[in-house]
Design an enzyme around this catalytic site. Structure first.
Site, PDB file in Angstrom:
ATOM      1  N   ARG A   1     -23.465  20.137  -7.627  1.00 13.64           N
ATOM      2  CA  ARG A   1     -24.231  20.683  -6.497  1.00 13.64           C
ATOM      3  C   ARG A   1     -23.299  21.547  -5.665  1.00 13.64           C
ATOM      4  O   ARG A   1     -22.095  21.615  -5.920  1.00 13.64           O
ATOM      5  CB  ARG A   1     -24.756  19.540  -5.631  1.00 13.64           C
ATOM      6  CG  ARG A   1     -23.637  18.597  -5.199  1.00 13.64           C
ATOM      7  CD  ARG A   1     -24.058  17.572  -4.185  1.00 13.64           C
ATOM      8  NE  ARG A   1     -23.072  16.520  -3.990  1.00 13.64           N
ATOM      9  CZ  ARG A   1     -21.967  16.620  -3.269  1.00 13.64           C
ATOM     10  NH1 ARG A   1     -21.688  17.762  -2.658  1.00 13.64           N
ATOM     11  NH2 ARG A   1     -21.136  15.612  -3.145  1.00 13.64           N
TER      12      ARG A   1
ATOM     13  N   GLU B   1     -13.878  13.549 -11.254  1.00  6.25           N
ATOM     14  CA  GLU B   1     -15.326  13.642 -11.308  1.00  6.25           C
ATOM     15  C   GLU B   1     -15.768  15.075 -11.083  1.00  6.25           C
ATOM     16  O   GLU B   1     -14.980  15.937 -10.699  1.00  6.25           O
ATOM     17  CB  GLU B   1     -15.987  12.734 -10.264  1.00  6.25           C
ATOM     18  CG  GLU B   1     -15.709  13.119  -8.825  1.00  6.25           C
ATOM     19  CD  GLU B   1     -16.417  12.195  -7.843  1.00  6.25           C
ATOM     20  OE1 GLU B   1     -17.381  11.512  -8.235  1.00  6.25           O
ATOM     21  OE2 GLU B   1     -16.001  12.170  -6.670  1.00  6.25           O
TER      22      GLU B   1
ATOM     23  N   ARG C   1     -14.705  19.300   9.549  1.00  5.70           N
ATOM     24  CA  ARG C   1     -16.042  18.735   9.624  1.00  5.70           C
ATOM     25  C   ARG C   1     -16.206  18.064  10.986  1.00  5.70           C
ATOM     26  O   ARG C   1     -15.585  17.026  11.247  1.00  5.70           O
ATOM     27  CB  ARG C   1     -16.269  17.706   8.524  1.00  5.70           C
ATOM     28  CG  ARG C   1     -16.147  18.243   7.124  1.00  5.70           C
ATOM     29  CD  ARG C   1     -16.635  17.205   6.143  1.00  5.70           C
ATOM     30  NE  ARG C   1     -16.365  17.587   4.762  1.00  5.70           N
ATOM     31  CZ  ARG C   1     -16.893  16.975   3.712  1.00  5.70           C
ATOM     32  NH1 ARG C   1     -17.692  15.947   3.883  1.00  5.70           N
ATOM     33  NH2 ARG C   1     -16.605  17.376   2.487  1.00  5.70           N
TER      34      ARG C   1
ATOM     35  N   GLU D   1     -13.371  17.912  -9.491  1.00 11.26           N
ATOM     36  CA  GLU D   1     -12.414  17.248  -8.606  1.00 11.26           C
ATOM     37  C   GLU D   1     -11.272  16.618  -9.394  1.00 11.26           C
ATOM     38  O   GLU D   1     -11.482  16.034 -10.459  1.00 11.26           O
ATOM     39  CB  GLU D   1     -13.132  16.184  -7.773  1.00 11.26           C
ATOM     40  CG  GLU D   1     -14.283  16.745  -6.964  1.00 11.26           C
ATOM     41  CD  GLU D   1     -14.666  15.855  -5.798  1.00 11.26           C
ATOM     42  OE1 GLU D   1     -13.977  14.844  -5.552  1.00 11.26           O
ATOM     43  OE2 GLU D   1     -15.655  16.174  -5.120  1.00 11.26           O
TER      44      GLU D   1
ATOM     45  N   LYS E   1     -19.547   8.429 -14.483  1.00 10.00           N
ATOM     46  CA  LYS E   1     -18.109   8.679 -14.468  1.00 10.00           C
ATOM     47  C   LYS E   1     -17.451   8.429 -15.823  1.00 10.00           C
ATOM     48  O   LYS E   1     -16.486   9.096 -16.191  1.00 10.00           O
ATOM     49  CB  LYS E   1     -17.440   7.820 -13.391  1.00 10.00           C
ATOM     50  CG  LYS E   1     -18.004   8.005 -11.983  1.00 10.00           C
ATOM     51  CD  LYS E   1     -17.814   9.415 -11.479  1.00 10.00           C
ATOM     52  CE  LYS E   1     -18.216   9.550 -10.015  1.00 10.00           C
ATOM     53  NZ  LYS E   1     -19.641   9.321  -9.769  1.00 10.00           N
TER      54      LYS E   1
END
Length: 457
Positions: free
Chosen positions: A295, A291, A341, A277, A119
């Site tokens: 992926r 960050e 989700r 993000e 980070k």
């Protein structure tokens, strides 16, 4: 010159493994699913061209076992490994091993994963690219006096963050100077235990924020963005509902975020799919980089639904050396999409996991409905992994239609035999606050605290 992929080992499970299997089939790529003993009867194993057991149920002995995964890829002649998300997907050591063993990896290079996974380093890269970052320390904080100096400049409250943290872990809010020294010592100790790295940094703690991210895809030369996703509806820093576009951005802010994400990718030389993000300060209406996820993300279907672009196929093609055949002008965002989700958890019992056997399953249908799931009637959800059983993604011509369609689809969804979070998602969507779009990351916690039946204990 790289050749298009002919075979891919899928080193993951659940809905993302099935998602990659389907993309491989459409591209004429042989799919090989690497599975644990607990997932022998899974739908991805049934539908893949080939499947290989790589170990027992425990992830450390199977899905996180680097040597087992590499050996399976070599034994079955896979050109590359698709890691999905989680497990080894952002493990730079694993990618370095793939590179050393001459096995392709569907994702960025090890060096990029390592740099963006730190980070502190990622923040430095963002600053070099001209991307706004949250005010705070430039590098790692090694001792109390350094922390005190940053605190005097930034002010309280502060947020101490582990450099190697992620997923909402490795963070501590400091409300006042009296606790700074103790908080610093404790979070450094926790970071060392959890991540093997005691490095931390300090930022201003923003209290009224949204979480907004930009989906990017790059072939190493062309960098494209697929608009933003708003992931503000969270519980304990874990995303529950994602949507695109964000209900709070105007055209200028939207373009600024997209340009910042692309600039960051160019600065680091990024290849394949990723997500940049940001936090968005509701009060000052400013955005800050936090960050990059190197992926594919759980919520990537939201971007696919509004853009009409298959990100998994693009991932596979880029990994095979096929350049993007798109320009930014070809990416047109249409309508509004929402993703829920769905987890096998009990909202009435502090969201405790509820694995078990699905006695009866019915998927919702109709225009604009997509359900990414690996479950079916008779499937037994194992207790060893993440509790997510599927993602419901609904598209509408505008946000109101998308909300109405998602509520309708949640009503149609039947998963008998286990408890899921589907009713809780409906509860969120039906609140006036969510419908208005005017909320922040504390919204779900406030909703839970006002609803005794589902309040955290």
């Amino acid at each position: 010159m790289p050749e298009p992929l002919r075979s891919v080992l899928i080193a993951n499970r659940g809905e993302i493994a099935l998602r990659v299997v389907r993309a491989c089939k459409e591209l004429g790529i042989r799919s090989i699913v690497a599975y644990s003993e607990a997932d022998a009867g899974s739908l991805s194993v049934k539908l893949a061209d080939q499947a290989v057991c790589i170990g027992p149920a425990q992830a450390k002995s199977s899905y996180r076992n680097m040597n087992a995964v590499i050996s399976a890829a070599q034994a079955y002649g896979a050109d590359a490994i698709h890691p999905g998300y989680g497990f080894l997907s952002e493990n730079a050591d694993f990618v370095a091993l793939c590179e050393a063993e001459n096995v392709g990896f569907v994702g960025p290079a090890a060096d990029i994963i390592r740099r963006m996974g730190d980070k502190i380093e990622a923040k430095k890269i963002a600053r070099r690219a001209g991307v706004p970052t949250v005010p705070g320390s430039v590098g790692a904080i090694a001792e109390y006096n350094e922390a005190l100096a940053v605190a005097s400049e930034v002010g309280y409250p502060l947020l101490i963050k582990a450099a190697a943290g992620g997923g909402g872990r490795g963070m501590r809010v400091v409300e006042a100077a009296e606790t700074l020294e103790n908080d610093l010592r404790e979070i450094m100790s926790e970071a060392e235990v959890a991540f093997g790295d005691a490095s931390v940094y300090i930022e201003r703690y923003l209290t009224d924020i949204r979480h907004i991210e930009i989906q990017v895809i790059s072939d190493g030369t062309t960098v494209l963005h697929l608009g933003e996703r708003d992931c503000t509806a969270q519980r304990r820093n874990q995303k529950l509902i994602e949507e695109s576009p964000s209900p709070v951005l105007n055209a200028e802010l939207r373009q600024g975020l997209a340009d910042a994400a692309v600039a960051l990718c160019r600065e680091v030389g990024y290849t394949n799919a990723g997500t940049v993000e940001f936090v968005f300060d509701n009060i000052e209406r400013k955005y800050y980089f936090i960050e990059m996820n190197t992926r594919i993300q759980v919520e990537h279907p939201v971007s696919e639904m509004v853009s009409g672009i298959d990100l998994i196929k693009l991932q596979l093609q880029i990994a095979g050396g096929i350049p993007l055949n798109l320009r930014q002008d070809d990416v047109v965002i249409t309508g509004h999409a929402i993703e829920c989700r769905i987890n096998a958890e009990d909202p009435d019992n502090n969201f405790a996991p509820r694995p078990g056997t699905v006695a009866n399953f019915r998927a919702p249908g109709g225009f604009g409905i997509r359900l990414d799931t690996h479950i079916e009637t008779g499937y037994t959800i194992p207790p060893f992994y993440d509790s997510m059983i599927g993602k419901l993604i609904c598209w509408g011509i505008d946000r109101d239609e998308a909300i109405a369609r998602t509520i309708r689809a949640l009503d149609e969804l039947v998963v008998d035999g286990i408890i899921t979070t589907a009713p809780f998602h409906k509860q969120i969507l039906e609140t006036e606050k969510f419908r208005s779009g005017d909320f922040n990351t504390a919204f779900v916690a406030e909703l839970l605290s006002s609803t005794p039946a589902t309040a955290d204990q």
